[in-house]
Write an enzyme that holds these catalytic residues in place. Structure first.
Site, PDB file in Angstrom:
ATOM      1  N   LEU A 120       7.247  -0.012   1.843  1.00  0.00           N
ATOM      2  CA  LEU A 120       7.243   0.587   3.180  1.00  0.00           C
ATOM      3  C   LEU A 120       6.100   0.087   4.048  1.00  0.00           C
ATOM      4  O   LEU A 120       6.229   0.040   5.270  1.00  0.00           O
ATOM      5  CB  LEU A 120       7.165   2.118   3.075  1.00  0.00           C
ATOM      6  N   SER A 121       4.986  -0.263   3.438  1.00  0.00           N
ATOM      7  CA  SER A 121       3.842  -0.709   4.227  1.00  0.00           C
ATOM      8  C   SER A 121       2.948  -1.578   3.353  1.00  0.00           C
ATOM      9  O   SER A 121       2.862  -1.380   2.138  1.00  0.00           O
ATOM     10  CB  SER A 121       3.048   0.494   4.751  1.00  0.00           C
ATOM     11  N   SER A 122       2.300  -2.538   3.993  1.00  0.00           N
ATOM     12  CA  SER A 122       1.437  -3.439   3.236  1.00  0.00           C
ATOM     13  C   SER A 122       0.238  -3.843   4.081  1.00  0.00           C
ATOM     14  O   SER A 122       0.232  -3.695   5.304  1.00  0.00           O
ATOM     15  CB  SER A 122       2.208  -4.688   2.797  1.00  0.00           C
ATOM     16  N   ILE A 124       0.802  -1.218   0.000  1.00  0.00           N
ATOM     17  CA  ILE A 124       0.000   0.000   0.000  1.00  0.00           C
ATOM     18  C   ILE A 124       0.839   1.274   0.000  1.00  0.00           C
ATOM     19  O   ILE A 124       0.316   2.362  -0.243  1.00  0.00           O
ATOM     20  CB  ILE A 124      -0.979   0.043   1.204  1.00  0.00           C
TER      21      ILE A 124
END
Length: 332
Positions: free
Chosen positions: A95-97, A87
């Site tokens: 960096l983010s999921s 995401i």
């Protein structure tokens, strides 16, 4: 069928039901069936209006605002696949999921949440996991979630509100916890740890539980007090984005030259290598792995106490115990 095209709402409902069936088939609801209702109720697509799906050669950006109806349908169907979704990317770095839903269900079951428990989540991500916790516990201030990046917590807060949930969403260093909202009965991390922060133990009630990714596994620690926690790994493998700001860069991978292909390919052997990094060389680790019958993850555990952190096989006071590096003053 009346021949009319399926609406977005109908498609989302059907896709969510299919996801719940897939998670159920994986066995993730067997231990804690209450989570089936949470996954059936919480609309994952609200938390991933934009995501990056893994494709050959990289990632494909999918958005709910695409002008193409076919692309919007692909976005919606993809939001309910049992896969992790990226995401937030920066210069090609993840960096983010939003984690794989079946793995999320296993982790939530392993957390052993009870009515009235106060829960701290480290790593807000999309906000989907916090929404599942809120569905289980209610919106009475029992759920707190923290992330380092305001560009993550801001959208997550909006996603949660759109789904009808209002946990405390805090922007801050997850390694420090959220002391102003402590104590907690449960702490769950959705990012990989290089160490167990002392702050988490201090903010957890005695008898509380900390569940976190560690060395491609999931460690479940029971907290005795602010300086002591111990527990075993769950059976499942787990690969997560690292806890940012928590320690030095990852070391170079070990040289496996000369080891049998079965060991080089085995995620269980890789797990042992990570737990014993800096203590055992690959060949020593391989000898142990073979002698002990290629142990599953649940035979391993961690101990955190005043002396530091230690990994072990079978028994924390047994034959195989390995010190873990003190990577941070707030760590071991």
């Amino acid at each position: 069928m009346d021949g009319r095209p399926e609406s977005g709402e109908d498609l989302a409902r059907a896709a969510r039901a299919a996801l719940v069936r897939d998670i159920g088939a994986s066995g993730a609801f067997l231990e804690e069936p209450v989570w089936r209702d949470a996954f059936a109720a919480v609309p994952r697509h609200l938390f991933v209006p934009v995501y990056y799906a893994g494709v050959v050669g990289g990632y494909e950006r999918r958005s709910c605002e695409s002008p193409s109806p076919a692309a919007r349908e692909r976005w919606l169907r993809g939001a309910y696949e049992d896969v992790p979704l990226a995401i937030r990317m920066r210069d090609g770095e993840l960096l983010s999921s939003s984690s794989q839903p079946s793995l999320m269900a296993l982790m939530l079951a392993g957390l052993r949440v009870g009515d009235g428990h106060r829960v701290l989540e480290i790593g807000t991500g999309s906000g989907y996991n916090a929404a599942l916790l809120c569905h289980r516990l209610g919106d009475d201030g029992l759920v707190t979630t923290v992330d380092l990046d305001p560009e993550i917590t801001g959208p997550a807060r909006r996603h949660l509100e759109a789904a009808g949930h209002r946990p405390a969403v805090v922007t801050g260093d997850g390694a420090r916890g959220v002391p102003e909202r402590a104590p907690y009965d449960r702490i769950i991390a959705t990012c990989a740890l290089p160490y167990v922060p002392r702050a988490w133990l201090a903010q957890c009630r005695p008898g509380g539980r900390v569940l976190a990714p560690f060395a491609t596994g999931l460690i479940a620690l029971t907290v005795r007090d602010a300086d002591h926690a111990e527990g075993r790994f769950l059976h499942t493998p787990a690969y997560f984005v690292p806890l940012r700001g928590a320690g030095p860069p990852e070391p170079e991978p070990p040289d496996l030259e000369g080891l049998p292909p079965a060991a080089r390919r085995s995620d269980l052997f890789q797990f042992l290598l990570e737990l014993t990094a800096g203590v055992l060389g690959p060949r020593e680790a391989y000898g142990l792995w073979e002698r002990e019958g290629r142990p599953q993850r649940e035979r391993y555990g961690l101990t955190v106490d005043a002396e530091g952190g230690r990994a072990w096989l079978d028994d924390p006071a047994g034959r195989y115990v390995w010190p873990l590096p003190a990577l941070s003053p707030g760590g071991w």
